[in-house]
Design a protein around this motif. Sequence first.
Motif, PDB file in Angstrom:
ATOM      1  N   ASP A  31      -1.938 -14.537  -0.481  1.00 17.27           N
ATOM      2  CA  ASP A  31      -2.570 -13.221  -0.515  1.00 17.27           C
ATOM      3  C   ASP A  31      -1.660 -12.214  -1.200  1.00 17.27           C
ATOM      4  O   ASP A  31      -0.436 -12.305  -1.150  1.00 17.27           O
ATOM      5  CB  ASP A  31      -2.861 -12.747   0.915  1.00 17.27           C
ATOM      6  N   GLN A  32      -2.276 -11.219  -1.850  1.00 21.78           N
ATOM      7  CA  GLN A  32      -1.517 -10.143  -2.469  1.00 21.78           C
ATOM      8  C   GLN A  32      -0.795  -9.344  -1.378  1.00 21.78           C
ATOM      9  O   GLN A  32      -1.346  -9.109  -0.306  1.00 21.78           O
ATOM     10  CB  GLN A  32      -2.460  -9.210  -3.245  1.00 21.78           C
ATOM     11  N   PRO A  33       0.461  -8.919  -1.638  1.00 27.41           N
ATOM     12  CA  PRO A  33       1.171  -8.127  -0.634  1.00 27.41           C
ATOM     13  C   PRO A  33       0.461  -6.800  -0.392  1.00 27.41           C
ATOM     14  O   PRO A  33      -0.135  -6.216  -1.304  1.00 27.41           O
ATOM     15  CB  PRO A  33       2.556  -7.918  -1.252  1.00 27.41           C
ATOM     16  N   TYR A  34       0.523  -6.325   0.842  1.00 32.56           N
ATOM     17  CA  TYR A  34      -0.170  -5.093   1.239  1.00 32.56           C
ATOM     18  C   TYR A  34       0.460  -3.876   0.576  1.00 32.56           C
ATOM     19  O   TYR A  34       1.682  -3.748   0.459  1.00 32.56           O
ATOM     20  CB  TYR A  34      -0.106  -4.932   2.762  1.00 32.56           C
ATOM     21  N   GLY A  35      -0.402  -2.944   0.151  1.00 36.14           N
ATOM     22  CA  GLY A  35       0.041  -1.654  -0.368  1.00 36.14           C
ATOM     23  C   GLY A  35      -1.086  -0.643  -0.259  1.00 36.14           C
ATOM     24  O   GLY A  35      -2.256  -0.982  -0.494  1.00 36.14           O
ATOM     25  N   GLU A  36      -0.767   0.587   0.126  1.00 38.57           N
ATOM     26  CA  GLU A  36      -1.808   1.597   0.293  1.00 38.57           C
ATOM     27  C   GLU A  36      -1.208   2.990   0.126  1.00 38.57           C
ATOM     28  O   GLU A  36      -0.035   3.221   0.440  1.00 38.57           O
ATOM     29  CB  GLU A  36      -2.444   1.458   1.681  1.00 38.57           C
ATOM     30  N   VAL A  37      -2.025   3.907  -0.383  1.00 39.92           N
ATOM     31  CA  VAL A  37      -1.631   5.307  -0.527  1.00 39.92           C
ATOM     32  C   VAL A  37      -2.563   6.146   0.335  1.00 39.92           C
ATOM     33  O   VAL A  37      -3.789   6.018   0.245  1.00 39.92           O
ATOM     34  CB  VAL A  37      -1.714   5.774  -1.993  1.00 39.92           C
ATOM     35  N   PHE A  38      -1.985   6.985   1.170  1.00 36.91           N
ATOM     36  CA  PHE A  38      -2.757   7.865   2.039  1.00 36.91           C
ATOM     37  C   PHE A  38      -2.565   9.319   1.604  1.00 36.91           C
ATOM     38  O   PHE A  38      -1.430   9.762   1.408  1.00 36.91           O
ATOM     39  CB  PHE A  38      -2.302   7.729   3.500  1.00 36.91           C
ATOM     40  N   LEU A  39      -3.647  10.050   1.465  1.00 34.53           N
ATOM     41  CA  LEU A  39      -3.591  11.482   1.218  1.00 34.53           C
ATOM     42  C   LEU A  39      -3.845  12.172   2.552  1.00 34.53           C
ATOM     43  O   LEU A  39      -4.920  12.013   3.152  1.00 34.53           O
ATOM     44  CB  LEU A  39      -4.653  11.906   0.191  1.00 34.53           C
ATOM     45  N   ILE A  40      -2.861  12.931   3.018  1.00 32.90           N
ATOM     46  CA  ILE A  40      -2.908  13.512   4.361  1.00 32.90           C
ATOM     47  C   ILE A  40      -2.719  15.020   4.294  1.00 32.90           C
ATOM     48  O   ILE A  40      -1.879  15.513   3.539  1.00 32.90           O
ATOM     49  CB  ILE A  40      -1.814  12.870   5.252  1.00 32.90           C
ATOM     50  N   ASP A  41      -3.506  15.735   5.082  1.00 30.26           N
ATOM     51  CA  ASP A  41      -3.335  17.183   5.245  1.00 30.26           C
ATOM     52  C   ASP A  41      -2.314  17.382   6.365  1.00 30.26           C
ATOM     53  O   ASP A  41      -2.649  17.240   7.546  1.00 30.26           O
ATOM     54  CB  ASP A  41      -4.679  17.830   5.586  1.00 30.26           C
ATOM     55  N   LYS A  42      -1.062  17.690   5.986  1.00 32.13           N
ATOM     56  CA  LYS A  42       0.008  17.772   6.982  1.00 32.13           C
ATOM     57  C   LYS A  42      -0.258  18.914   7.968  1.00 32.13           C
ATOM     58  O   LYS A  42      -0.480  20.053   7.564  1.00 32.13           O
ATOM     59  CB  LYS A  42       1.368  17.996   6.321  1.00 32.13           C
ATOM     60  N   PRO A  43      -0.229  18.613   9.268  1.00 37.34           N
ATOM     61  CA  PRO A  43      -0.456  19.670  10.254  1.00 37.34           C
ATOM     62  C   PRO A  43       0.691  20.682  10.299  1.00 37.34           C
ATOM     63  O   PRO A  43       1.842  20.356  10.014  1.00 37.34           O
ATOM     64  CB  PRO A  43      -0.544  18.900  11.588  1.00 37.34           C
TER      65      PRO A  43
END
Length: 228
Positions: free
Chosen positions: A3-15
């Motif tokens: 399987d391809q290694p995991y990778g993700e980008v999260f866009l977060i509204d910092k509190p």
Amino acid sequence: MQDQPYGEVFLIDKPFEWTSFDVVRKVRNALKIKKVGHAGTLDPLATGLLIVCAGKMTKQIDSFMGQEKEYTGTFVIGSTTDSFDLEQPIVPVADPTHITLENVKAAVAELTGEILQVPPMHSAIKVDGKRVYESARKGKEVKMDPRPVTVSEFEITKFESPIVEFRIVCSKGTYIRSLARDLGEKLNVGAYMSSLCRTRIGNFKLSEAHELLPLVEEIKARTPHENL
């Protein structure tokens, strides 16, 4: 087939009042992996877009950090603080009632374009291997050399003395708190930043960002293999 290694980008509204690392730690704990980092610090009293990278996407952090940023917020003229924001006590400087919108726009024009900027003492920059905010908290002065930055847009969106509302588009490494300080100096009345929101990083917009706690719950609800 592996399987391809995991990778993700999260866009977060910092509190508000969360540190950028608080957000990273929350996402890291939800994902249950170690490789999680953010692409550009927001101060605790700032809100807005924080890019958090996980897994193989942490290799992209530097490229995200180098992209143009957009901010909105407010300055207050006539007073200042040691940190040029609300983390330190407010100190009156001078009566700003004589300052006009034209005065503010003239000062802003001098702070637009390619400029040299001295970072604030209460910042995470390292000098001689130490974070300068650590020295500042001990009352020690650290010589900070001016750094070239680009302020491509500096718009005054509203002015009702002593409040200056703004929108700024700038390069990596620009301190909005330093722009508050410099604006106050040019007007001879002092200034500090009372609020700040990052609305864009490159092509990523705050309108696309997730609220942190619902996102964390969504991550926790995934089946284990989805994050591997």
